[in-house]
Write an enzyme that holds these catalytic residues in place. Sequence first.
Site, mmCIF file in Angstrom:
data_model
loop_
_atom_site.group_PDB
_atom_site.id
_atom_site.type_symbol
_atom_site.label_atom_id
_atom_site.label_comp_id
_atom_site.label_asym_id
_atom_site.label_seq_id
_atom_site.Cartn_x
_atom_site.Cartn_y
_atom_site.Cartn_z
ATOM 1 N N HIS A 111 -11.122 -4.767 9.030
ATOM 2 C CA HIS A 111 -11.275 -4.456 7.379
ATOM 3 C C HIS A 111 -12.853 -3.484 7.440
ATOM 4 O O HIS A 111 -13.833 -3.758 6.472
ATOM 5 C CB HIS A 111 -11.925 -5.400 7.016
ATOM 6 C CG HIS A 111 -10.564 -5.809 6.745
ATOM 7 N ND1 HIS A 111 -9.876 -6.651 7.210
ATOM 8 C CD2 HIS A 111 -9.976 -6.359 5.685
ATOM 9 C CE1 HIS A 111 -8.758 -7.422 6.413
ATOM 10 N NE2 HIS A 111 -9.080 -7.357 5.432
ATOM 11 N N GLU A 133 1.199 -1.129 0.242
ATOM 12 C CA GLU A 133 0.141 -0.097 0.211
ATOM 13 C C GLU A 133 0.974 1.346 -0.416
ATOM 14 O O GLU A 133 0.627 2.348 -0.666
ATOM 15 C CB GLU A 133 -0.868 -0.238 1.420
ATOM 16 C CG GLU A 133 -2.285 -1.264 1.167
ATOM 17 C CD GLU A 133 -1.709 -2.728 1.318
ATOM 18 O OE1 GLU A 133 -0.348 -2.529 2.056
ATOM 19 O OE2 GLU A 133 -2.685 -3.053 0.968
HETATM 20 C C1 TPP Z 1 -2.686 -4.622 4.385
HETATM 21 C C2 TPP Z 1 -3.597 -5.642 3.373
HETATM 22 N N1 TPP Z 1 -3.567 -4.949 2.296
HETATM 23 C C3 TPP Z 1 -4.511 -5.967 1.643
HETATM 24 C C4 TPP Z 1 -5.330 -6.159 2.130
HETATM 25 C C5 TPP Z 1 -6.029 -7.612 1.550
HETATM 26 N N2 TPP Z 1 -6.271 -8.873 1.085
HETATM 27 C C6 TPP Z 1 -6.245 -9.906 1.605
HETATM 28 S S1 TPP Z 1 -5.431 -11.149 2.016
HETATM 29 C C7 TPP Z 1 -4.854 -10.635 0.523
HETATM 30 C C8 TPP Z 1 -3.814 -11.597 -0.201
HETATM 31 C C9 TPP Z 1 -2.628 -12.101 0.674
HETATM 32 O O1 TPP Z 1 -2.006 -12.875 -0.058
HETATM 33 P P1 TPP Z 1 -0.934 -13.718 1.023
HETATM 34 O O2 TPP Z 1 0.140 -12.559 1.921
HETATM 35 O O3 TPP Z 1 0.069 -14.734 -0.447
HETATM 36 O O4 TPP Z 1 -1.503 -15.132 1.389
HETATM 37 P P2 TPP Z 1 -2.686 -15.953 1.244
HETATM 38 O O5 TPP Z 1 -3.899 -15.587 0.758
HETATM 39 O O6 TPP Z 1 -1.562 -16.708 0.107
HETATM 40 O O7 TPP Z 1 -2.439 -16.758 2.077
HETATM 41 C C10 TPP Z 1 -5.096 -10.082 0.563
HETATM 42 C C11 TPP Z 1 -4.965 -8.518 -0.849
HETATM 43 C C12 TPP Z 1 -5.336 -7.120 2.975
HETATM 44 N N3 TPP Z 1 -6.120 -7.512 4.071
HETATM 45 N N4 TPP Z 1 -4.156 -6.523 4.525
#
Ligand code: TPP
Lengths: 341, 305
Positions: free
Chosen positions: A143, A74
């Site tokens: 959220h 972000e």
């Molecule tokens: C700071 C932040 N940015 C975006 C999100 C939205 N979001 C939640 S999970 C996710 C994907 C996370 O990917 P990863 O770290 O690879 O974990 P995975 O879901 O694959 O287990 C996103 C973009 C969030 N919760 N927090």
Amino acid sequence: MQSSAVNSSNNKETTRSITFAEAVREALSQEMREDQDVFILGEDIGVYGGAFGVTRGMIEEFGPERVRNTPISEAAITGAAIGSALTGMKPVVELQFSDFITIAMDQLANQAAKLRYMYGGKGNVPMVLRTPSGSGTGAAAQHSQSLEAWVAHVPGLKVVQPSTASDAKGLLKAAIADPNPVIFYEHKLLYKTQEHVPEEAYTIPLGEADVKREGTDVTIVATAVMVHKALEAAEKLAEEGIDVEVIDPRTLVPLDEQTIVDSVKKTGKVIVVHEAVKRGGYGGEIASMIAESEAFDYLDAPIRRLGALPIPVPYNPALEKAMVPQVDDIMQAARDSVHRR
Amino acid sequence: MWSIRWFDEKVDEFFAKGMIHGTTHLCVGQEASAVGVCAMLEDKDKITSTHRGHGHCIAKGADPDRMMAELFGRETGYCKGKGGSMHIADVEKGNLGANGIVGGGIPLAVGAALTSKMRQEGYITVCFFGDGAANEGSFHEAVNLAAIWDLPVIFVCENNQYGMSGPVKDMVKIENIADRALGYGIPGHVVDGNNLPEVMTVMKEAVEYTRNGSGPVLIEAKTYRWKGHSKSDAKKYRTREEEKEWKDKDPIRFFQDALIERGIITEEEADTVKKATKASIERSVEFAEQSPEPSADTLLEDVYA
Ligand SMILES: Cc1ncc(C[n+]2csc(CCOP(=O)(O)OP(=O)(O)O)c2C)c(N)n1
């Protein structure tokens, strides 16, 4: 660009009904077709279409250069938008949830908001940061927040908070055209709400409130979802003989003070309602503004503020609902004002 | 691993029926990394978890009854119904919490490790995060801090190939996220995250290294999430063939077959475990359903200590 305000209640015959999300997409698409400098960036805005489907299909039309899918970063996304804006582009960031504004806050508060001023008026930052806010989805404390007062406090940022699809379209187009950094809040619960939205390009100037309902007994200043709750309360109160005027400021910065002041002078009573935590919330700003204005002498009841309890948003649905003002709370506040309890 | 599988399959089912609200992120297909990592820890050791944290939580010893109750928003849940899936913590068992902020838990893990070092408490902290989180500033800043202070923390990146819809190959320019360890002067290892014994072996080595005071380690477990990112994910960003390829590498079946092949357990015994864990999760659901809703009186509780 020429601006023309379109009242959301006009032009009904000549328009079609689309959702808030579609209205936002239409504004983005129209701006991108019109101006090559406009591009969008954010997490999952490509084939996924954005966490709330707002950018669905846009990558097909505009391609991955202008619909830039970013890593989950972000601060970097926001900072990159600021840098590109400073050098002539007009980026529109989608920040997946407004809660993550905290991560982008250094870039927003210390960079975007101040660069032009610190540079003695040289350069500007024509960027928009769109972001879904608010509770009601069961996503709990990280959220579901409404942090608009955070950004509204920082000089140099503009803050928009539309409550209807047609307002969202016109305001977003104005935000993109604006030479300043604009934070554009989209309440998650509004995305699927539908209304008639003119197909053609139009803008709604930032800093112009909308009187969503005219009335004579009490003014309710409400934002985002609370506009709809206030309107519902107004309909019910009409049956009790209380005639409510509902004003949606639409932009917190700049704030259309005159429309609010004029309404309070007419009704003599005012309630300010928002979803954000009441303590330190933007409602306090509106209340103070009224108290400092010529409307003060017209008040025949204390200014009332309704906002969320000072707690993190709870997960359990009943608790989540109990945290934020509901239609009944608004009705009671209006009765208390009118009957001077 | 079966408890984790059944827990998340059950959650999926209830979600589809609209009986659980909010959102949830399932770790079906990723069981071996949670179990392999936590199996090498002692009770006193700590973990920080992610939004996809049910597996980590169970593997660190949490009670699925209370987890399920939390998802149902009930008073008996780990967070008294106030946190939900993304915020479950089980501090008594050393789970310092799931996190709804991608990358949010990484600095917390470093802080827990700092406590251990400063107060000589002897525990190590494992920090779970995803491939997507490895692009957050919090990752880079926290790993650097842990590295310069030689903190007892093991960073476990569960690379399930996607951060929401973003394929890791488009979001990270290098082949292995573990290679980033080099930039911070700490050891990095890549491991097959679907292979439980391999995860355990690499983890054992990392635990010894870290517990000895040598500092942090970064482990990248390559795995795959079978389900969508969260609810209502049409998975347009990946192919069904790719999904099948990975399902063929089911970590549970892999481990079970290996045990049977070596004569450590029989087919029947494996089946018994599978059924018993399933029945136990059914009981968790009953527990959750019968648990009371939190009272409105609790609304203002726990904001301040
Ligand atoms: C700071 C932040 N940015 C975006 C999100 C939205 N979001 C939640 S999970 C996710 C994907 C996370 O990917 P990863 O770290 O690879 O974990 P995975 O879901 O694959 O287990 C996103 C973009 C969030 N919760 N927090």
